[in-house]
Design a protein around this motif. Structure first.
Motif, mmCIF file in Angstrom:
data_model
loop_
_atom_site.group_PDB
_atom_site.id
_atom_site.type_symbol
_atom_site.label_atom_id
_atom_site.label_comp_id
_atom_site.label_asym_id
_atom_site.label_seq_id
_atom_site.Cartn_x
_atom_site.Cartn_y
_atom_site.Cartn_z
ATOM 1 N N ARG A 1 -47.605 -54.953 -38.918
ATOM 2 C CA ARG A 1 -49.371 -54.394 -38.874
ATOM 3 C C ARG A 1 -49.740 -54.614 -37.416
ATOM 4 O O ARG A 1 -50.206 -53.707 -36.800
ATOM 5 C CB ARG A 1 -50.011 -55.369 -39.786
ATOM 6 C CG ARG A 1 -50.232 -55.080 -40.999
ATOM 7 C CD ARG A 1 -51.144 -55.856 -42.136
ATOM 8 N NE ARG A 1 -51.003 -57.409 -41.968
ATOM 9 C CZ ARG A 1 -50.142 -57.869 -42.968
ATOM 10 N NH1 ARG A 1 -49.709 -57.035 -43.874
ATOM 11 N NH2 ARG A 1 -50.078 -59.196 -42.876
ATOM 12 N N LYS B 1 -48.121 -51.822 -35.482
ATOM 13 C CA LYS B 1 -48.891 -50.366 -35.757
ATOM 14 C C LYS B 1 -50.031 -50.456 -35.125
ATOM 15 O O LYS B 1 -50.725 -49.553 -34.390
ATOM 16 C CB LYS B 1 -49.212 -50.338 -37.198
ATOM 17 C CG LYS B 1 -49.909 -49.319 -37.507
ATOM 18 C CD LYS B 1 -50.099 -49.261 -39.270
ATOM 19 C CE LYS B 1 -51.019 -48.045 -39.580
ATOM 20 N NZ LYS B 1 -52.224 -48.029 -39.141
ATOM 21 N N GLU C 1 -51.187 -47.720 -31.985
ATOM 22 C CA GLU C 1 -52.580 -46.856 -32.240
ATOM 23 C C GLU C 1 -53.444 -47.390 -30.821
ATOM 24 O O GLU C 1 -53.938 -45.955 -30.489
ATOM 25 C CB GLU C 1 -53.005 -47.161 -33.482
ATOM 26 C CG GLU C 1 -52.540 -46.954 -34.634
ATOM 27 C CD GLU C 1 -53.154 -47.318 -35.900
ATOM 28 O OE1 GLU C 1 -54.085 -48.028 -35.855
ATOM 29 O OE2 GLU C 1 -52.721 -46.738 -36.923
#
Length: 199
Positions: free
Chosen positions: A23, A26, A30
């Motif tokens: 997580r 990610k 992003e």
């Protein structure tokens, strides 16, 4: 009547750690992608855009195109689906400038586009025995319209200066020819001199 309870548990610390790492990674990716000052679009093997960033969404709205990636790729590499994706090992291309004419008489936009092939391994269990990589194409598009406009203004300014210098040279040459002609006529005695010397 319930007389006993059976309790079971297992240590999921490692699984929890791995989940947090995924997580966090990610979120970092992003943030980096969305913060990039260029438009990014990731296309799958069918040419569908499966990932993009905020700059790409902005260009999508400004250009009024259904899918800017397809338009830019077609201008940079005509027949890009077969040329770039229609191979066992997809290929990319180095930066190329393309022009996009906007409807309504708006000024055209210029983009510097490049593409990078990306291959990933199949995450399915079948891929353990037979490798079946997935291929993607990353499109990078940078808006260079301001740079193009600056170059055009500089070119027009240089052209105006050149024309002004040429006009000045023509005037100087005309004046020089007039003086030469007047001197030759006076020397030949074809006109009366303006001043006479008194003996």
């Amino acid at each position: 009547e319930i007389a006993h309870f059976l309790g079971m548990h297992r240590d999921i610390s490692e699984l929890h750690t791995l989940g947090c790492q995924v997580r966090n990674q990610k979120a970092l990716i992003e943030s980096v992608v969305d913060g990039a000052p260029v438009a990014l679009a990731l296309l799958d093997e069918t040419g569908k855009v499966i990932l993009d960033n905020q700059e790409y969404k902005k260009q999508l709205n400004d250009l009024g195109l259904a899918e800017p990636a397809h338009v830019l790729l077609e201008m940079a590499v005509p027949g890009w689906r077969e040329t770039l994706l229609g191979k066992e090992n997809p290929t990319g291309f180095s930066p190329r400038e393309v022009r996009v004419d906007r409807p309504g008489g708006a000024s055209p936009r210029w983009f510097s586009c490049s593409a990078l092939p990306i291959a990933t391994q199949d995450e399915r269990a079948d891929g353990f025995y037979v490798e079946t990589p997935k291929h993607y194409l990353l499109l990078v598009a940078s808006d260079v319209s301001a740079l193009r406009q600056g170059q055009e203004k500089a070119r027009l300014a240089a052209l105006r200066n050149l024309m002004a210098e040429e006009e000045q040279l023509q005037k100087s040459a005309a004046n020089s020819n007039t003086l030469t002609l007047a001197t030759a006529v006076a020397a030949a005695g074809l006109v009366e001199p303006v001043f006479h010397l008194v003996p």
